[in-house]
Design a protein around this motif. Structure first.
Motif, short mmCIF file in Angstrom:
data_model
loop_
_atom_site.label_atom_id
_atom_site.label_comp_id
_atom_site.label_asym_id
_atom_site.label_seq_id
_atom_site.Cartn_x
_atom_site.Cartn_y
_atom_site.Cartn_z
N MET A 125 0.85 -1.19 0.00
CA MET A 125 0.00 0.00 0.00
C MET A 125 0.88 1.25 0.00
O MET A 125 1.78 1.37 0.84
CB MET A 125 -0.90 0.00 1.24
CG MET A 125 -1.81 1.22 1.35
SD MET A 125 -2.48 1.42 3.02
CE MET A 125 -3.26 -0.17 3.27
N THR A 126 0.62 2.16 -0.94
CA THR A 126 1.40 3.38 -1.05
C THR A 126 0.47 4.57 -1.22
O THR A 126 -0.44 4.55 -2.05
CB THR A 126 2.36 3.32 -2.25
OG1 THR A 126 3.22 2.18 -2.12
CG2 THR A 126 3.22 4.58 -2.31
N PRO A 152 -2.25 4.91 6.64
CA PRO A 152 -2.15 3.53 6.16
C PRO A 152 -2.04 2.56 7.34
O PRO A 152 -1.34 2.84 8.33
CB PRO A 152 -0.87 3.55 5.33
CG PRO A 152 -0.04 4.62 5.95
CD PRO A 152 -0.98 5.65 6.51
N CYS A 200 3.94 -8.04 3.55
CA CYS A 200 3.06 -6.88 3.56
C CYS A 200 3.88 -5.62 3.86
O CYS A 200 4.76 -5.63 4.73
CB CYS A 200 1.95 -7.03 4.60
SG CYS A 200 0.82 -8.40 4.28
N HIS A 208 3.57 -1.02 3.78
CA HIS A 208 2.74 0.16 3.54
C HIS A 208 3.59 1.40 3.82
O HIS A 208 4.57 1.34 4.57
CB HIS A 208 1.50 0.16 4.43
CG HIS A 208 1.78 0.34 5.89
ND1 HIS A 208 2.42 -0.60 6.65
CD2 HIS A 208 1.50 1.37 6.73
CE1 HIS A 208 2.52 -0.18 7.90
NE2 HIS A 208 1.98 1.02 7.98
N SER A 267 3.48 6.12 3.39
CA SER A 267 2.84 7.34 2.91
C SER A 267 3.81 8.50 3.04
O SER A 267 4.70 8.51 3.90
CB SER A 267 1.56 7.64 3.71
OG SER A 267 1.88 7.94 5.06
#
Length: 447
Positions: free
Chosen positions: A345-346, A362, A373, A375, A377
């Motif tokens: 996730m970005t 996030p 996993c 992530h 931001s």
């Protein structure tokens, strides 16, 4: 009167009218949804998933509703064009929250494929709609879903049978049209049977200079080995409020690609809940937003890995100018037994002014030990060294800003597999960053 009470009173007074102009299958879910809404009301900002958007404030104004289903005087085929050059589509229209069935595309869909009015299909094929409608969009957990379920009377139904591949993109133009401030409640139901494939392009536009409040609930079922590409583009205006909830259920080896682009808006709140229910399902969520003045864009996602070998990727980017606000809250949940999950996730954001605000959150929640996993931001401004470098080579500061912001957003746009749509969006993003309102060629509504 409170934000909730006006809708409670409305439903109690107009329930028979709402049901009379809809279908029995849709009506069966209303009372339960009303009960949940009456008990819970709108979520406050203390609720985690609504920290960045004040629902009570959005739903406080007194909007008109077309519950008696009066005909809206518009012929979208004569007056409206939203063409993507070189992209051949099967074109359909939804006017406010009603499927426009007076003129349908001349192109023929593959045998068994259905695209049409949710209300009419619920009348002609009640068993098919009852099997899927309001099954994954649970009303007890979200006030907007409950409100939409108790008030919606029509919408769009897309069905692709087992093994059928729809080569031509299905394009749906959602037009907001009214002579008064209006609230619309639109419903979308998408059913992709095993091994089927389809691409859907949704374009939201506002035809009149009125305040609009649009709720939309989309349920999408992606069967085993099926593939769904879903593109959503918003080009409304600063008086429009959009609250959209997307619910997706994926079976084994299925593929979902969801791309959401906000180019012009007032207040936008998008929620996407995706459950990877079958082993080996793949999910990709991409989004970008360009906002200025006092516009607000909030994207909230939940990817639920409920089975092993699932893969998910998220990329959301914002460019915020003036006093605009943006928010992104994304959560990846990996359940017990969902081993071999891979997720990334970005969220990256540019604030072009000191008064623009971005909120990002996030999250990972993992209950399996054999996963990959990640992530991350970022929130920042453009690199002054890069701007200086470009100015030293004869490019004005304004042009350099445009080029760097466009390049930043293009990472999301370039992930789109439909080349004509990708090229069109690059063009629209460039115009948007230059402050030009896009006018589609031949569109009388944009004049």
């Amino acid at each position: 009167m409170s934000s909730e009470q006006q809708y409670i009173s409305l439903y109690e007074q107009c329930r028979d009218m709402i049901c009379r102009h809809s279908a029995s299958v849709l009506n069966q879910a209303r009372d339960e949804a009303f009960g949940h809404f009456k008990s819970n009301g709108f979520e406050s900002r203390k609720v985690e998933r609504y920290r960045y958007t004040d629902l009570q404030k959005l739903f406080e104004p007194d909007y008109g509703l077309n519950l008696n289903r009066l005909e809206i005087p518009v012929n979208p085929y004569d007056s409206f064009r939203c063409d993507v050059p070189s992209l051949s589509t099967s074109l359909y229209f939804v006017v406010n929250d009603a499927f426009h069935s007076k003129s349908l595309p001349k192109t023929h869909l593959p045998e068994g494929v259905m695209v049409g009015s949710l209300r009419e299909t619920a009348t002609t094929h009640p068993d098919l709609i009852a099997k899927y409608y309001a099954q994954i969009a649970q009303t007890e957990g979200d006030s907007v879903t409950a409100l939409n379920t108790m008030l919606t009377q029509d919408g769009l139904f897309v069905y692709v049978p087992k093994g059928v591949k729809v080569e031509r993109t299905i394009q749906v133009i959602n037009i907001l049209r009214a002579d008064v401030d209006l609230m619309v409640n639109r419903r979308v139901l998408i059913v992709m049977e095993e091994g089927s494939e389809a691409k859907l392009l949704f374009c939201d536009h506002a035809a009149d200079d009125r305040h609009f409040l649009a709720t939309q609930v989309t349920e999408a079922y992606v069967g085993k080995g099926a593939s769904l590409e879903l593109y959503c583009m918003e080009e409304t205006h600063h008086k429009s409020t959009r609250v959209s909830n997307l619910y997706v259920e994926q079976q084994a080896e299925s593929r979902l690609s969801h791309n959401i682009i906000t180019l012009h808006n007032g207040v936008t709140r998008n929620r996407a809940d995706v459950v990877l229910k079958g082993e080996g399902a793949q999910c990709q969520l991409n989004g970008c937003a360009l906002a200025d003045k006092t516009q607000h864009v909030d994207n909230n996602t939940l990817i639920d890995h409920a089975a092993p070998l699932g893969t998910s990727h998220e990329l959301y980017k914002y460019v915020l100018d003036d006093n605009a606000t943006g928010a992104f809250a994304g959560k990846v949940l990996v359940r017990h037994g969902a081993q071999k999950t891979e997720s990334a996730m970005t969220n990256q954001n540019l604030c072009a002014t000191k008064t623009a605000r971005m909120f990002t959150q996030p999250m990972l929640e993992i209950y399996a030990d054999d996963v990959k996993c990640a992530h991350g931001s970022t929130v920042g401004q453009l690199n002054e060294a890069a701007l200086f470098y470009m100015q030293q080579r004869g490019i004005s500061r304004t042009e350099a800003l445009h080029l760097l912001q466009a390049a930043f957003i293009y990472e999301v746009i370039d992930s789109i597999t439909l080349v004509p749509l990708r090229d069109r969006l690059r063009y629209l993003v460039d115009k948007r960053l230059r402050g030009e309102l896009n006018k589609c060629d031949g569109c009388k509504l944009c004049q």
